[in-house]
Design an enzyme around this catalytic site. Structure first.
Site, PDB file in Angstrom:
ATOM      1  N   THR A  18     -33.501 148.092  14.947  1.00  0.00           N
ATOM      2  CA  THR A  18     -34.847 148.602  14.667  1.00  0.00           C
ATOM      3  C   THR A  18     -35.857 147.493  14.385  1.00  0.00           C
ATOM      4  O   THR A  18     -37.041 147.775  14.232  1.00  0.00           O
ATOM      5  CB  THR A  18     -34.810 149.561  13.466  1.00  0.00           C
ATOM      6  N   GLY A  19     -35.399 146.241  14.308  1.00  0.00           N
ATOM      7  CA  GLY A  19     -36.315 145.130  14.065  1.00  0.00           C
ATOM      8  C   GLY A  19     -37.064 144.726  15.320  1.00  0.00           C
ATOM      9  O   GLY A  19     -36.867 145.292  16.404  1.00  0.00           O
ATOM     10  N   ARG A  61     -31.243 152.381   5.374  1.00  0.00           N
ATOM     11  CA  ARG A  61     -32.589 152.968   5.368  1.00  0.00           C
ATOM     12  C   ARG A  61     -33.074 153.343   6.765  1.00  0.00           C
ATOM     13  O   ARG A  61     -34.005 154.138   6.905  1.00  0.00           O
ATOM     14  CB  ARG A  61     -33.595 152.025   4.693  1.00  0.00           C
ATOM     15  N   SER A  62     -32.469 152.769   7.803  1.00  0.00           N
ATOM     16  CA  SER A  62     -32.845 153.107   9.176  1.00  0.00           C
ATOM     17  C   SER A  62     -31.905 154.122   9.817  1.00  0.00           C
ATOM     18  O   SER A  62     -32.159 154.585  10.930  1.00  0.00           O
ATOM     19  CB  SER A  62     -32.882 151.846  10.049  1.00  0.00           C
ATOM     20  N   ARG A  72     -25.145 128.264  14.523  1.00  0.00           N
ATOM     21  CA  ARG A  72     -25.671 127.371  15.559  1.00  0.00           C
ATOM     22  C   ARG A  72     -25.114 125.964  15.502  1.00  0.00           C
ATOM     23  O   ARG A  72     -24.972 125.308  16.535  1.00  0.00           O
ATOM     24  CB  ARG A  72     -27.208 127.326  15.475  1.00  0.00           C
ATOM     25  N   CYS A  90     -36.293 129.882  18.368  1.00  0.00           N
ATOM     26  CA  CYS A  90     -37.347 130.296  19.308  1.00  0.00           C
ATOM     27  C   CYS A  90     -38.194 129.136  19.822  1.00  0.00           C
ATOM     28  O   CYS A  90     -38.963 129.300  20.780  1.00  0.00           O
ATOM     29  CB  CYS A  90     -38.238 131.340  18.655  1.00  0.00           C
ATOM     30  N   GLY A 114     -42.870 135.362  14.707  1.00  0.00           N
ATOM     31  CA  GLY A 114     -41.692 134.568  14.364  1.00  0.00           C
ATOM     32  C   GLY A 114     -41.188 134.859  12.965  1.00  0.00           C
ATOM     33  O   GLY A 114     -40.028 134.598  12.652  1.00  0.00           O
ATOM     34  N   ARG A 133     -47.596 127.317  11.865  1.00  0.00           N
ATOM     35  CA  ARG A 133     -47.841 128.734  12.117  1.00  0.00           C
ATOM     36  C   ARG A 133     -49.333 128.946  12.348  1.00  0.00           C
ATOM     37  O   ARG A 133     -50.163 128.419  11.603  1.00  0.00           O
ATOM     38  CB  ARG A 133     -47.380 129.569  10.931  1.00  0.00           C
ATOM     39  N   HIS A 142     -45.314 131.511  21.257  1.00  0.00           N
ATOM     40  CA  HIS A 142     -45.325 130.168  20.673  1.00  0.00           C
ATOM     41  C   HIS A 142     -45.838 129.175  21.714  1.00  0.00           C
ATOM     42  O   HIS A 142     -45.492 129.258  22.898  1.00  0.00           O
ATOM     43  CB  HIS A 142     -43.917 129.740  20.269  1.00  0.00           C
ATOM     44  N   ASN A 173     -42.071 134.325  22.075  1.00  0.00           N
ATOM     45  CA  ASN A 173     -40.990 133.993  21.150  1.00  0.00           C
ATOM     46  C   ASN A 173     -40.036 135.151  20.895  1.00  0.00           C
ATOM     47  O   ASN A 173     -38.854 134.936  20.589  1.00  0.00           O
ATOM     48  CB  ASN A 173     -41.559 133.517  19.813  1.00  0.00           C
TER      49      ASN A 173
END
Length: 336
Positions: free
Chosen positions: A12-13, A40-41, A100, A131, A162, A238, A245, A315
């Site tokens: 949901t993001g 919550r979702s 990573r 990103c 981002g 930012r 980006h 991004n």
């Protein structure tokens, strides 16, 4: 080739939403698609793969029948649940920084080091890069292969998405309030007013003066290009842009290359959209599109082997969701 069952963790993001959309756009041949998120979702419904599907709680989900698990959550959640999914037999493609820099886990940009995807089958975790590192390496790869690169100086101009959906909401709210002349006294996401401003300390700052975002760019660029000697010097900023980006990239190559020769390489490079005689922008060119847009290719007048590029990409798409789906497509070819 059989269809693979897919789970989207963090469905949901902002990135999870893009993953759902891209699966449909690219016709990814998934069998069952499970949508997972926090309690919550739970119960929300979304259409993906031609069917309406209900969001389930990640904590309760059994990955035993899942072949590919696309994670786009916080790093802590990935550290808890990605190994559980991998142990159940799913190949995890993780969009956080959790794995990573693990030497046994490949960090993949398919256009750059797709040959390393096979290394993720076994540990069953493949890391999706930052990103900035994704479009940066896509743009640099053809030049790196042709003449080598000794040093990358990059200044980024990173959109508020981002920081997730909350970053977008914050900029929207502050912009409305600013134009009405209201005081901006609430800073839920960024450490300073984001509307009509630029912020170079929008991430966690280290004792060495570099942000954790800048450190990611250094380490991930080296790992993706498989060159620990590569010198990378980033400044991440930012800016008040919703999606896309941008980067001012200054390369010092090992051998000289003319701007024209560099353009010839970029014109045919996978994932690159070369805009000759133009300067791409995030709003007009990149937002909602898949390419890494490169323009303003020129020689550096201060360095005999210097080359300057302007690079722009979405991004949320190529910088996150699309790259994950591209990895999933390659995994399907290997295990399907």
């Amino acid at each position: 080739m059989d269809k693979l069952n897919v789970a989207i963790v963090g469905a949901t993001g902002a990135v999870g939403t893009a993953m759902r959309r891209i699966i449909d756009e690219r016709g990814f041949p998934a069998g069952d698609i499970r949508l997972l998120a926090s309690p919550r979702s739970a119960g929300r419904r979304f259409t993906v793969g031609g069917q309406s599907r209900t969001v389930e709680v990640l904590d309760d989900f059994d990955f035993a029948d899942t072949q590919i698990a696309l994670f786009s959550t916080g790093g802590g959640i990935s550290l808890e649940h990605a190994p559980r999914a991998a142990a159940a037999g799913a190949i995890v493609i993780d969009n956080t920084s959790a794995f990573r820099q693990r030497p046994d886990i490949p960090l993949i940009v398919p256009e750059v080091n797709g040959h390393r995807i096979r290394d993720g089958i076994g540990p069953n975790i493949i890391a999706n890069p930052n990103c900035v590192a994704i479009p940066l390496t896509v743009a640099c790869k053809p030049i790196y292969d042709a003449v080598g690169i000794e040093r990358i100086n990059v200044a980024t101009y990173q959109s508020v998405s981002g920081a997730g959906a909350s970053g977008v909401r914050e900029l929207e709210d502050q912009t409305h309030r600013s134009v009405r002349g209201e005081l901006i006294d609430e800073l839920p996401v960024h450490p300073a007013q984001m509307a009509f401003n630029v912020i170079s300390h929008a991430w966690t700052m280290g004792e060495d003066g570099f942000s954790d975002e800048e450190t990611k760019v250094v380490n991930e660029t080296r790992k993706i290009l498989e060159d620990d000697r590569l010198r990378v010097n980033p400044t991440c900023v930012r800016v008040p842009v919703y999606y896309g980006h941008s980067m001012a990239v200054h390369l010092e190559t090992r051998e000289s290359i003319s701007p024209g020769a560099a353009c010839d390489l970029l014109r045919h490079a996978p994932g690159v959209v070369l805009m000759e005689g133009a300067a791409p922008t995030p709003v007009v060119d990149a937002a909602g599109r898949d390419g890494v847009f490169v323009g303003r290719v020129r020689g550096d007048p201060s360095h005999e082997r210097g080359l300057d590029l302007w690079v722009v990409s979405d991004n949320v798409r190529k910088g996150a969701a699309l790259n994950s789906i591209q990895i999933a497509e390659e995994v399907r070819e290997l295990i399907g």
